[in-house]
Write an enzyme that holds these catalytic residues in place. Sequence first.
Site, PDB file in Angstrom:
ATOM      1  N   ASP A  27      78.742  25.899  35.997  1.00 11.48           N
ATOM      2  CA  ASP A  27      79.384  27.084  36.569  1.00 11.48           C
ATOM      3  C   ASP A  27      79.121  28.263  35.619  1.00 11.48           C
ATOM      4  O   ASP A  27      78.054  28.878  35.675  1.00 11.48           O
ATOM      5  CB  ASP A  27      80.868  26.743  36.754  1.00 11.48           C
TER       6      ASP A  27
ATOM      7  N   LYS B  67      75.561  27.273  39.761  1.00 11.82           N
ATOM      8  CA  LYS B  67      76.081  28.512  40.360  1.00 11.82           C
ATOM      9  C   LYS B  67      75.433  29.708  39.668  1.00 11.82           C
ATOM     10  O   LYS B  67      75.944  30.186  38.654  1.00 11.82           O
ATOM     11  CB  LYS B  67      77.609  28.570  40.201  1.00 11.82           C
TER      12      LYS B  67
ATOM     13  N   ASP C  76      85.807  16.658  41.989  1.00 10.33           N
ATOM     14  CA  ASP C  76      87.194  16.503  42.412  1.00 10.33           C
ATOM     15  C   ASP C  76      87.937  17.828  42.557  1.00 10.33           C
ATOM     16  O   ASP C  76      87.524  18.861  42.029  1.00 10.33           O
ATOM     17  CB  ASP C  76      87.954  15.677  41.376  1.00 10.33           C
TER      18      ASP C  76
ATOM     19  N   GLY D 155      82.606  13.687  36.644  1.00 11.09           N
ATOM     20  CA  GLY D 155      81.993  14.245  37.845  1.00 11.09           C
ATOM     21  C   GLY D 155      80.576  13.788  38.150  1.00 11.09           C
ATOM     22  O   GLY D 155      80.153  13.814  39.295  1.00 11.09           O
TER      23      GLY D 155
ATOM     24  N   GLU E  96      74.784  16.444  34.462  1.00  5.83           N
ATOM     25  CA  GLU E  96      76.059  17.096  34.810  1.00  5.83           C
ATOM     26  C   GLU E  96      76.245  17.143  36.316  1.00  5.83           C
ATOM     27  O   GLU E  96      75.276  17.175  37.067  1.00  5.83           O
ATOM     28  CB  GLU E  96      76.034  18.547  34.295  1.00  5.83           C
ATOM     29  N   ASP E  97      77.497  17.207  36.744  1.00  5.80           N
ATOM     30  CA  ASP E  97      77.773  17.415  38.168  1.00  5.80           C
ATOM     31  C   ASP E  97      77.518  18.873  38.555  1.00  5.80           C
ATOM     32  O   ASP E  97      76.865  19.156  39.551  1.00  5.80           O
ATOM     33  CB  ASP E  97      79.212  16.993  38.522  1.00  5.80           C
TER      34      ASP E  97
ATOM     35  N   ARG F 147      86.547  12.660  44.867  1.00  4.06           N
ATOM     36  CA  ARG F 147      85.326  12.175  44.192  1.00  4.06           C
ATOM     37  C   ARG F 147      84.562  11.157  45.027  1.00  4.06           C
ATOM     38  O   ARG F 147      83.363  11.005  44.888  1.00  4.06           O
ATOM     39  CB  ARG F 147      85.689  11.509  42.848  1.00  4.06           C
TER      40      ARG F 147
HETATM   41  P1  5GP Z   1      81.565  25.734  33.175  1.00  2.00           P
HETATM   42  O1  5GP Z   1      81.958  25.378  31.767  1.00  2.00           O
HETATM   43  O2  5GP Z   1      80.079  25.678  33.446  1.00  2.00           O
HETATM   44  O3  5GP Z   1      82.173  27.036  33.635  1.00  2.00           O
HETATM   45  O4  5GP Z   1      82.286  24.691  34.099  1.00  2.00           O
HETATM   46  C1  5GP Z   1      81.788  23.451  34.249  1.00  2.00           C
HETATM   47  C2  5GP Z   1      82.856  22.505  34.747  1.00  2.00           C
HETATM   48  O5  5GP Z   1      83.803  23.155  35.623  1.00  2.00           O
HETATM   49  C3  5GP Z   1      82.198  21.450  35.579  1.00  2.00           C
HETATM   50  O6  5GP Z   1      81.743  20.374  34.811  1.00  2.00           O
HETATM   51  C4  5GP Z   1      83.298  21.079  36.542  1.00  2.00           C
HETATM   52  O7  5GP Z   1      84.130  20.107  35.968  1.00  2.00           O
HETATM   53  C5  5GP Z   1      84.083  22.352  36.748  1.00  2.00           C
HETATM   54  N1  5GP Z   1      83.703  23.083  37.969  1.00  2.00           N
HETATM   55  C6  5GP Z   1      83.066  24.289  38.064  1.00  2.00           C
HETATM   56  N2  5GP Z   1      82.894  24.651  39.330  1.00  2.00           N
HETATM   57  C7  5GP Z   1      83.416  23.655  40.088  1.00  2.00           C
HETATM   58  C8  5GP Z   1      83.518  23.439  41.511  1.00  2.00           C
HETATM   59  O8  5GP Z   1      83.100  24.234  42.370  1.00  2.00           O
HETATM   60  N3  5GP Z   1      84.124  22.276  41.898  1.00  2.00           N
HETATM   61  C9  5GP Z   1      84.606  21.351  41.017  1.00  2.00           C
HETATM   62  N4  5GP Z   1      85.177  20.260  41.533  1.00  2.00           N
HETATM   63  N5  5GP Z   1      84.527  21.517  39.682  1.00  2.00           N
HETATM   64  C10 5GP Z   1      83.930  22.652  39.229  1.00  2.00           C
HETATM   65 MG    MG Z   2      81.490  18.364  34.628  1.00  2.00          MG
END
Ligand code: 5GP
Ligand code: MG
Length: 180
Positions: free
Chosen positions: A108, A136, A164, A50, A104-105, A170
Amino acid sequence: MDETIKLHDRQFKVLIPAARIDEAVTDVARRINSDYAARETPLFLGVLNGSFMFLSDLMKKIEFNCELSFVKLASYEGTGSTGEVKNLIGLNNDLAGRHVVIVEDIVDTGGSIEHMVRELERHRPASIEICTLFFKPASYARTIPVRYRALEIGNEFIVGYGLDYNQLGRNLKDVYVVTE
Ligand code: 5GP
Ligand code: MG
């Protein structure tokens, strides 16, 4: 700009246009340039897939000598974070004594990034900071600091600019949000 696009079974509309993303990348690059100017050869560690577009644009705005490498940490499928965290793969740099910036992209819940920082700390780097394009705040449930956040968004699911929906989207230059 108002038209919707279809990826698999869902409709998406523009949430953040490319010009706004570029401004945010410029701002975050300016902060990193000032914080890291005096540090010995920082290492940017992009988290695939990402972050590829963000990292590419960010690097063009970095003004000090640095190194770049990529790792992968797959933990995600569909439109909801699974909570499941997979292994960190592709790390073949000696991190001991290095200043590491994880790119990181999106952060969350923070589960992925926390797991990754814990893994990297075992290699005794001089410092680790996190730089994410999207953050977020309402969803973030961890305590590790996320120092560089280019853009904060709500809990909506976004795609584009590297992110994605089941591997589609992407390539989009704007960021889109799912409609409904
Ligand atoms: P976390 O472990 O912080 O909950 O999630 C991180 C990963 O979840 C990110 O690297 C990404 O791959 C995915 N992710 C979380 N929110 C989104 C979103 O709104 N859109 C997309 N495409 N991926 C997300
Ligand atoms: Mg990611």
